[in-house]
Enzyme design. Structure first.
Site, mmCIF file in Angstrom:
data_model
loop_
_atom_site.group_PDB
_atom_site.id
_atom_site.type_symbol
_atom_site.label_atom_id
_atom_site.label_comp_id
_atom_site.label_asym_id
_atom_site.label_seq_id
_atom_site.Cartn_x
_atom_site.Cartn_y
_atom_site.Cartn_z
ATOM 1 N N ARG A 1 -131.959 64.443 -21.163
ATOM 2 C CA ARG A 1 -130.805 64.097 -22.000
ATOM 3 C C ARG A 1 -130.899 62.678 -22.555
ATOM 4 O O ARG A 1 -129.934 62.167 -23.120
ATOM 5 C CB ARG A 1 -129.510 64.234 -21.178
ATOM 6 C CG ARG A 1 -128.738 65.518 -21.463
ATOM 7 C CD ARG A 1 -127.550 65.696 -20.543
ATOM 8 N NE ARG A 1 -126.587 64.623 -20.620
ATOM 9 C CZ ARG A 1 -126.369 63.711 -19.674
ATOM 10 N NH1 ARG A 1 -127.075 63.716 -18.561
ATOM 11 N NH2 ARG A 1 -125.457 62.787 -19.828
ATOM 12 N N LYS A 2 -132.038 62.046 -22.398
ATOM 13 C CA LYS A 2 -132.226 60.696 -22.933
ATOM 14 C C LYS A 2 -132.556 60.804 -24.421
ATOM 15 O O LYS A 2 -133.708 60.709 -24.839
ATOM 16 C CB LYS A 2 -133.304 59.955 -22.152
ATOM 17 C CG LYS A 2 -132.863 59.650 -20.716
ATOM 18 C CD LYS A 2 -133.931 58.907 -19.949
ATOM 19 C CE LYS A 2 -133.464 58.637 -18.506
ATOM 20 N NZ LYS A 2 -134.489 57.954 -17.705
ATOM 21 N N THR A 3 -131.512 61.046 -25.176
ATOM 22 C CA THR A 3 -131.629 61.260 -26.615
ATOM 23 C C THR A 3 -130.731 60.264 -27.351
ATOM 24 O O THR A 3 -129.958 59.531 -26.737
ATOM 25 C CB THR A 3 -131.206 62.692 -26.979
ATOM 26 O OG1 THR A 3 -129.911 62.946 -26.424
ATOM 27 C CG2 THR A 3 -132.187 63.720 -26.427
#
Length: 294
Positions: A138-140
């Site tokens: 989820r590191k977006t």
């Protein structure tokens, strides 16, 4: 024939509208200058990339009453000869082409860069014979997650969870805040029901054992070295197999890069998650150039 664009719901159209509104919040001064003449623009790829983000690019110009004709297919690994390669042709009013130019390029440059990174990892996975799942995280970029996760899919890897509602992941802060792994898992199960999986981040084999005993579906071994991970995963799988328990998956995460991921490949690891698929990824250089007047 199906393609990745069929996965997108109608919400991506609203996202594209927001992107356009962000870029032109009031007056389009440049559009005033160039006017309504019908023009043609060529999309050039000027560096190696995996073409991704086509539905978003198309939607930008659909909303601006322009047409896009593609010369290459999404998912194609492009290696331009002679410095650049024509990928598509955009036709429409000059002001509309230029209105959508930067937004469309921002999307395709980033999406294709992520797809290239994902494809390279996927090719390495096949070369080494790793049969587990390799996933993004989820590191977006806020507001751009759908585009980035889409690029991961086009590149051939797994998106992991799309958001906090997609799967329950209990990380160290959740455990510390709730008091114990067992308590956190039981509280999560009481609200997420049977439809969602529960994953627990574990710093040791002891924590993994507690999570499995509490009913976790996935245990994430966080920040282990490659050799340490393989040893721990094998030990956990063997210990629980002797008890007849095989319902769980083991995931590895934490600081894994393209350069180091092969050292984590082993038969006891079911999922390998990497933030470097979407973080710190170079963009692919595309440009859009108007070619002639009609």
């Amino acid at each position: 024939m199906t393609h990745h664009g069929h996965l997108l719901s109608i919400n991506y159209r609203a996202l594209v509208t927001q992107y356009l509104e962000e870029d032109v919040p009031s007056f389009d001064y440049g559009g005033f200058v160039v006017g309504e003449d019908e023009q043609e623009a060529l999309l050039y790829c000027k560096a190696e990339g995996v073409l991704a983000g086509v539905p978003f690019f198309d939607e930008v110009f659909r909303q601006l009453d322009c047409k896009v004709e593609w010369h290459n297919q999404e998912g194609e690994w492009i290696k331009p000869e002679g410095g650049k390669q024509v990928i598509a042709r955009v036709t429409g009013k000059a002001r509309n082409i230029l209105l959508g130019e930067r937004t469309a390029l921002n999307i395709i440059c980033r999406c294709s860069g992520i797809a290239l990174r994902a494809r390279k990892v996927h090719e390495l996975q096949k070369e080494k014979g790793f049969t587990g799942v390799i996933a993004a995280t989820r590191k977006t970029t806020p507001g751009f997650r759908l585009v980035e996760k889409y690029g991961v899919l086009v590149g051939g890897l797994d998106t992991h969870r799309m958001d906090l509602s997609s799967m329950v992941m209990l990380k160290d802060n959740h455990i510390w805040s709730s008091g114990s792994i067992t308590k956190a898992v039981k509280q999560a199960r009481s609200v997420c029901g049977f439809a969602l999986k529960i994953e627990v981040e574990c710093q040791s084999e002891e924590e993994a054992d507690e999570a499995i005993a509490a009913g976790a579906d996935i245990v994430m071994l966080d920040n282990f070295s490659g050799a340490g991970l393989q040893s721990a995963a094998k030990s956990i799988k063997q210990r629980w197999a002797e008890k007849g328990v095989k319902h769980f998956l083991i995931e590895s995460s934490g600081g894994i890069t393209y350069e180091t991921c092969a050292s984590y490949f082993c038969k006891d690891i079911d999922v390998l998650s990497m933030s470097t698929i979407t973080q710190g990824v170079p963009h692919v250089d595309f440009s859009l150039k108007i070619t002639k007047r009609h």
